[in-house]
Structure formats: structure tokens, C-alpha cells
Design an enzyme around this catalytic site. Sequence first.
Site, PDB file in Angstrom:
ATOM      1  N   LYS A   1       4.678   6.345  15.104  1.00  7.75           N
ATOM      2  CA  LYS A   1       4.359   7.662  14.563  1.00  7.75           C
ATOM      3  C   LYS A   1       5.083   8.727  15.383  1.00  7.75           C
ATOM      4  O   LYS A   1       5.254   8.602  16.587  1.00  7.75           O
ATOM      5  CB  LYS A   1       2.856   7.933  14.620  1.00  7.75           C
ATOM      6  CG  LYS A   1       2.003   6.969  13.805  1.00  7.75           C
ATOM      7  CD  LYS A   1       1.983   7.349  12.348  1.00  7.75           C
ATOM      8  CE  LYS A   1       0.972   6.494  11.577  1.00  7.75           C
ATOM      9  NZ  LYS A   1       0.888   6.872  10.167  1.00  7.75           N
ATOM     10  N   THR A   2       5.497   9.799  14.718  1.00  9.51           N
ATOM     11  CA  THR A   2       6.065  10.945  15.398  1.00  9.51           C
ATOM     12  C   THR A   2       5.284  12.179  14.974  1.00  9.51           C
ATOM     13  O   THR A   2       4.360  12.096  14.160  1.00  9.51           O
ATOM     14  CB  THR A   2       7.548  11.137  15.031  1.00  9.51           C
ATOM     15  OG1 THR A   2       7.641  11.536  13.646  1.00  9.51           O
ATOM     16  CG2 THR A   2       8.340   9.852  15.235  1.00  9.51           C
TER      17      THR A   2
ATOM     18  N   LYS B   1      -0.376   5.233  19.412  1.00  5.82           N
ATOM     19  CA  LYS B   1       0.072   4.217  18.470  1.00  5.82           C
ATOM     20  C   LYS B   1       1.570   4.330  18.250  1.00  5.82           C
ATOM     21  O   LYS B   1       2.106   5.408  18.019  1.00  5.82           O
ATOM     22  CB  LYS B   1      -0.671   4.361  17.139  1.00  5.82           C
ATOM     23  CG  LYS B   1      -0.416   3.233  16.170  1.00  5.82           C
ATOM     24  CD  LYS B   1      -1.280   3.375  14.930  1.00  5.82           C
ATOM     25  CE  LYS B   1      -1.053   2.232  13.956  1.00  5.82           C
ATOM     26  NZ  LYS B   1      -1.894   2.356  12.749  1.00  5.82           N
TER      27      LYS B   1
ATOM     28  N   GLN C   1      -7.831 -13.449   1.456  1.00 10.30           N
ATOM     29  CA  GLN C   1      -6.746 -13.798   2.379  1.00 10.30           C
ATOM     30  C   GLN C   1      -6.907 -15.216   2.901  1.00 10.30           C
ATOM     31  O   GLN C   1      -5.922 -15.931   3.101  1.00 10.30           O
ATOM     32  CB  GLN C   1      -6.694 -12.814   3.552  1.00 10.30           C
ATOM     33  CG  GLN C   1      -5.480 -13.081   4.466  1.00 10.30           C
ATOM     34  CD  GLN C   1      -5.288 -12.003   5.505  1.00 10.30           C
ATOM     35  OE1 GLN C   1      -5.599 -10.838   5.285  1.00 10.30           O
ATOM     36  NE2 GLN C   1      -4.760 -12.381   6.659  1.00 10.30           N
TER      37      GLN C   1
ATOM     38  N   LYS D   1     -10.582  -0.364   9.407  1.00  9.54           N
ATOM     39  CA  LYS D   1     -10.298   0.875   8.672  1.00  9.54           C
ATOM     40  C   LYS D   1     -11.574   1.714   8.622  1.00  9.54           C
ATOM     41  O   LYS D   1     -12.666   1.176   8.482  1.00  9.54           O
ATOM     42  CB  LYS D   1      -9.827   0.558   7.241  1.00  9.54           C
ATOM     43  CG  LYS D   1      -8.603  -0.358   7.156  1.00  9.54           C
ATOM     44  CD  LYS D   1      -7.367   0.316   7.699  1.00  9.54           C
ATOM     45  CE  LYS D   1      -6.106  -0.469   7.349  1.00  9.54           C
ATOM     46  NZ  LYS D   1      -6.098  -1.833   7.842  1.00  9.54           N
TER      47      LYS D   1
ATOM     48  N   ARG E   1      -9.858   1.881   0.973  1.00  7.65           N
ATOM     49  CA  ARG E   1      -8.553   2.259   0.457  1.00  7.65           C
ATOM     50  C   ARG E   1      -8.683   2.852  -0.946  1.00  7.65           C
ATOM     51  O   ARG E   1      -9.485   2.403  -1.760  1.00  7.65           O
ATOM     52  CB  ARG E   1      -7.648   1.019   0.408  1.00  7.65           C
ATOM     53  CG  ARG E   1      -6.213   1.284  -0.022  1.00  7.65           C
ATOM     54  CD  ARG E   1      -5.433  -0.023  -0.101  1.00  7.65           C
ATOM     55  NE  ARG E   1      -5.307  -0.648   1.202  1.00  7.65           N
ATOM     56  CZ  ARG E   1      -4.940  -1.915   1.381  1.00  7.65           C
ATOM     57  NH1 ARG E   1      -4.709  -2.689   0.332  1.00  7.65           N
ATOM     58  NH2 ARG E   1      -4.817  -2.422   2.586  1.00  7.65           N
TER      59      ARG E   1
ATOM     60  N   HIS F   1       7.095   0.278   7.024  1.00  2.59           N
ATOM     61  CA  HIS F   1       7.407   1.122   8.173  1.00  2.59           C
ATOM     62  C   HIS F   1       7.638   0.215   9.386  1.00  2.59           C
ATOM     63  O   HIS F   1       7.536  -1.015   9.286  1.00  2.59           O
ATOM     64  CB  HIS F   1       6.302   2.148   8.426  1.00  2.59           C
ATOM     65  CG  HIS F   1       4.922   1.577   8.566  1.00  2.59           C
ATOM     66  ND1 HIS F   1       4.539   0.771   9.621  1.00  2.59           N
ATOM     67  CD2 HIS F   1       3.823   1.691   7.774  1.00  2.59           C
ATOM     68  CE1 HIS F   1       3.279   0.423   9.490  1.00  2.59           C
ATOM     69  NE2 HIS F   1       2.816   0.961   8.361  1.00  2.59           N
TER      70      HIS F   1
ATOM     71  N   HIS G   1       5.144  -2.511  10.231  1.00  2.00           N
ATOM     72  CA  HIS G   1       5.278  -3.729   9.422  1.00  2.00           C
ATOM     73  C   HIS G   1       6.404  -4.609   9.945  1.00  2.00           C
ATOM     74  O   HIS G   1       6.352  -5.844   9.863  1.00  2.00           O
ATOM     75  CB  HIS G   1       5.599  -3.380   7.960  1.00  2.00           C
ATOM     76  CG  HIS G   1       4.505  -2.695   7.225  1.00  2.00           C
ATOM     77  ND1 HIS G   1       4.686  -1.505   6.555  1.00  2.00           N
ATOM     78  CD2 HIS G   1       3.199  -3.030   7.031  1.00  2.00           C
ATOM     79  CE1 HIS G   1       3.556  -1.137   5.985  1.00  2.00           C
ATOM     80  NE2 HIS G   1       2.636  -2.040   6.256  1.00  2.00           N
TER      81      HIS G   1
ATOM     82  N   THR H   1       0.821  -1.217   0.000  1.00  2.00           N
ATOM     83  CA  THR H   1       0.000   0.000   0.000  1.00  2.00           C
ATOM     84  C   THR H   1       0.853   1.265   0.000  1.00  2.00           C
ATOM     85  O   THR H   1       0.314   2.378   0.080  1.00  2.00           O
ATOM     86  CB  THR H   1      -0.926   0.008   1.225  1.00  2.00           C
ATOM     87  OG1 THR H   1      -0.136  -0.127   2.418  1.00  2.00           O
ATOM     88  CG2 THR H   1      -1.912  -1.153   1.147  1.00  2.00           C
TER      89      THR H   1
ATOM     90  N   ASP I   1      -5.277  -7.150  14.225  1.00  3.38           N
ATOM     91  CA  ASP I   1      -6.412  -6.828  13.370  1.00  3.38           C
ATOM     92  C   ASP I   1      -6.661  -7.891  12.303  1.00  3.38           C
ATOM     93  O   ASP I   1      -7.665  -7.838  11.588  1.00  3.38           O
ATOM     94  CB  ASP I   1      -6.225  -5.459  12.718  1.00  3.38           C
ATOM     95  CG  ASP I   1      -4.992  -5.401  11.823  1.00  3.38           C
ATOM     96  OD1 ASP I   1      -4.073  -6.221  12.004  1.00  3.38           O
ATOM     97  OD2 ASP I   1      -4.943  -4.524  10.944  1.00  3.38           O
TER      98      ASP I   1
END
Length: 419
Positions: free
Chosen positions: A234-235, A231, A175, A82, A86, A45, A48, A40, A196
Site C-alpha cells: 500500500k502507498t 502492511k 475451499q 475480514k 464482502r 495486486h 497476490h 474480488t 490467513d
Amino acid sequence: MHILDNLHQRGLIQDIVKEAALRALMSQQPIKVYCGVDPTGDSLHIGHLFPFLTLKRLQNAGHKPIVLVGGFTASCGDPSFKSAERQKLPLETLSQWSDKLTQQLTKLLSFEGENAAQLVNNKSWFDNMPVQFFLRDIGRHFSVNNMIKKASVVSRLNNDKQGMSFTEFSYSLLQGYDFAHLYNTENCQLQIGGSDQFGNIVSGIELAKRLHGADVFGFTQPLMTKADGQKFGKTETGTIWLDGNKTSPYSFYQFWLNTSDDDVEKLLKAYTFLPLSDIADVMAKHQHAPEQRLAQALLAKDVTCLIHGNAAFNSAKRISELLFKGEVSALSKEDFTQLSRADIKTVVVNQSQHSLSDVLLQGKLVKSKSQARQLISSNAIKVNGSTRQTPLLTKADALHGKYALISKGKKAFCLAKIN
């Protein structure tokens, strides 16, 4: 120690299907285990990274990993928790992103030896699958009554502004078939994923049973969060990517180095391969002298070396130390190039002389020009490590003919590119 015990002690298992049977099977023989990711974006990141490091732990324990890149499923979109569907992306873009993720994943696992990792893309079995087969041979095994009761589906169906398309609704079938297909073609018996993904993993387990009479397993990992509930990964400036061009090795290193005392033990267990006994030892030292931040330094070193290599770690560490000491003139041109890709605001200066107050304002170091002038007059601003009271930035300030680093205190910086 059984690998499952090690994973439990590291806090890496949340839900597991038929643990006793899986434990017995893994004790008898190496098994194949897969983890998937949809392309995606053009980089993984650190979120993952979490399950794929667990895949590497399983490989280190003798089991055989399969990495699945969802070149087909990415075109559909996983609706799991979500808030919106997407965005539809061109197939060419998805193909390019698949290639980039593949390159990153091949650096994490070993593709040699008796338990060499395998890399697959579900485009290879879905692209030419007849619709009739999908509806008749796969769809008949899924109950819509049960599917609409899944929490991830219910949250969308109850949203009047954003419902769920049939494309997204079908994702669980796709899946699920991935797992059944990998069992049938590769004898893959275990799937792992984030918390999830539990519903999708169970769908795959049930489909493999119905199509092939298979007894397969799955477990999920907890959502990685900080001690304050936010979470992880993230920054204020965005996501921490594995691609060094999106998140520089310096910024990557700094992210881990700035880990809070409350989070560092959990992250050492989840993101490094240090023995648990070594982690206990460093945490004991950390508790005795937390100001030395020994645990954070070890975490930053291990993860940066794993993703970017020893040379990049050494460079990031050296840049950090020079900035802390104020020895900016010792930075190389390559160091400045890395800083320009970091989370440091860059201001382009196209004049031979430029207002330092303007640079401070554009560089987000101050909220107003009056504050900038006050800080300059009170010797609180440094240019290239030296206190600056003059209000101008000139070409003479450019190190390596291009860069000037402006600092407020020891941790607030902006970078001026002087053309």
C-alpha cells in the site's frame, strides 16, 4: 538444495503441515501444487503476487502448479480476518474479473512442457452441485463446534456490529472441497496460501482424508509487512496493481525503487528469482555504499521486468532518470501518457492562460496560494525543468501540444493537461 530449504531460507514459509512427509514425497517425485485466488477485483495486486511467485518457484523446481480462480467462492466471500462481509457483486462482473485475473496469471507461469501449469475455475464443479450433496456428503464432515473456535470466526462473532452470515460461514467448506476435488481429479497433493488461509487449508487436508483417504499437505506464507509494521503493498495513493492501466509501469518501478534499506533484502528474497548467493553479494555492496541504492535498483528492475516486460522497465527507468535530471523536454508523448496514469496529480487546464498558483494548489504541491506565490518568487518552482517566476501557465508551455510538468524540488511533481 531441497526446494523447501530454499523457501525457508527466503522466509517464504510460516506454517507447514507434515513437513517431513512432504519433504520426502517431493524428493521422490514431482507433485501437483495449487494456489487459489478469488476475483474480488479486476486486477491482481502485489500482495497476490507473493504466493504465485512461490508457485512459480515450485514449478521451476520441477513440480506442477495448478492455478485456481475462485469464480464461485468469490460470490460467497472469505471471512478470514475480514471486519465485514464482502459486497455482493453481479455474476457477470465476477466472470469478467475472472477472465482478467486469468490473463495476468498465465503470464507468470509456464503452460508448456512436462510440468505445464493448469488453470481451473471452481465454478466448473460448484455451479451444478446439488444442495443435497453439499449438505450430506461435505457438510457432515465439518464440526460446527470446531468451526466457531477458529480465530477468523471468533473475531466476527464477538463483533456486535458486524456478525457473520451463513454464506461466509460456509466458505471454509467450499475451499476445503476445492482441495479434495483437486486431489480426486488431478492428484493434487499440496496447497499453498497466505497466513490467513491456514484454517481453510487444514479444512481441505482433513476433508480430502475423509472423502478419499488422501494424505495431502499444505503450507502458508507470512503476511508481508514493512520493517515499520505497516502492511506491504500500500502507498499513500493506494494499492500497487499488476494492471498497467491501474498502476503505470513508472509508478510500479518507483514503488520498488523507493524500498527502504530495512526491507530491501527481504523483498529481494521474496519477489525475485535471484540466487541467494547473488542477493548476499548485492547486499554486501549495498551495506558498503547504501547511498548508491544498488539493491533497490536491482529489485525494481527484476520485478518490473517480470510483470511488465523489458521495454516497460526501460521506459520507466528512462522517465525516472530524466525527471531526476530535470530534462523534461526529452520526455516523449508516450512518457507523458504513462505519467498521467502514475501517482502524479493531474490538473486539467481549459484556458489559454491559467494561474500557476492555482495549478500548484490543485496539484497538491502547496497548501495555499500564498505559499505558491512565495515558492514561485524564490525560484523553487520549475515548469518543464526550467525555473518559473511568471505567475501564468500558457499554451506555449505545453509539450507535445498538451502537457506541462510542474515540479517542486526533485521528487514532488504535478502534471498539467493544457487543452
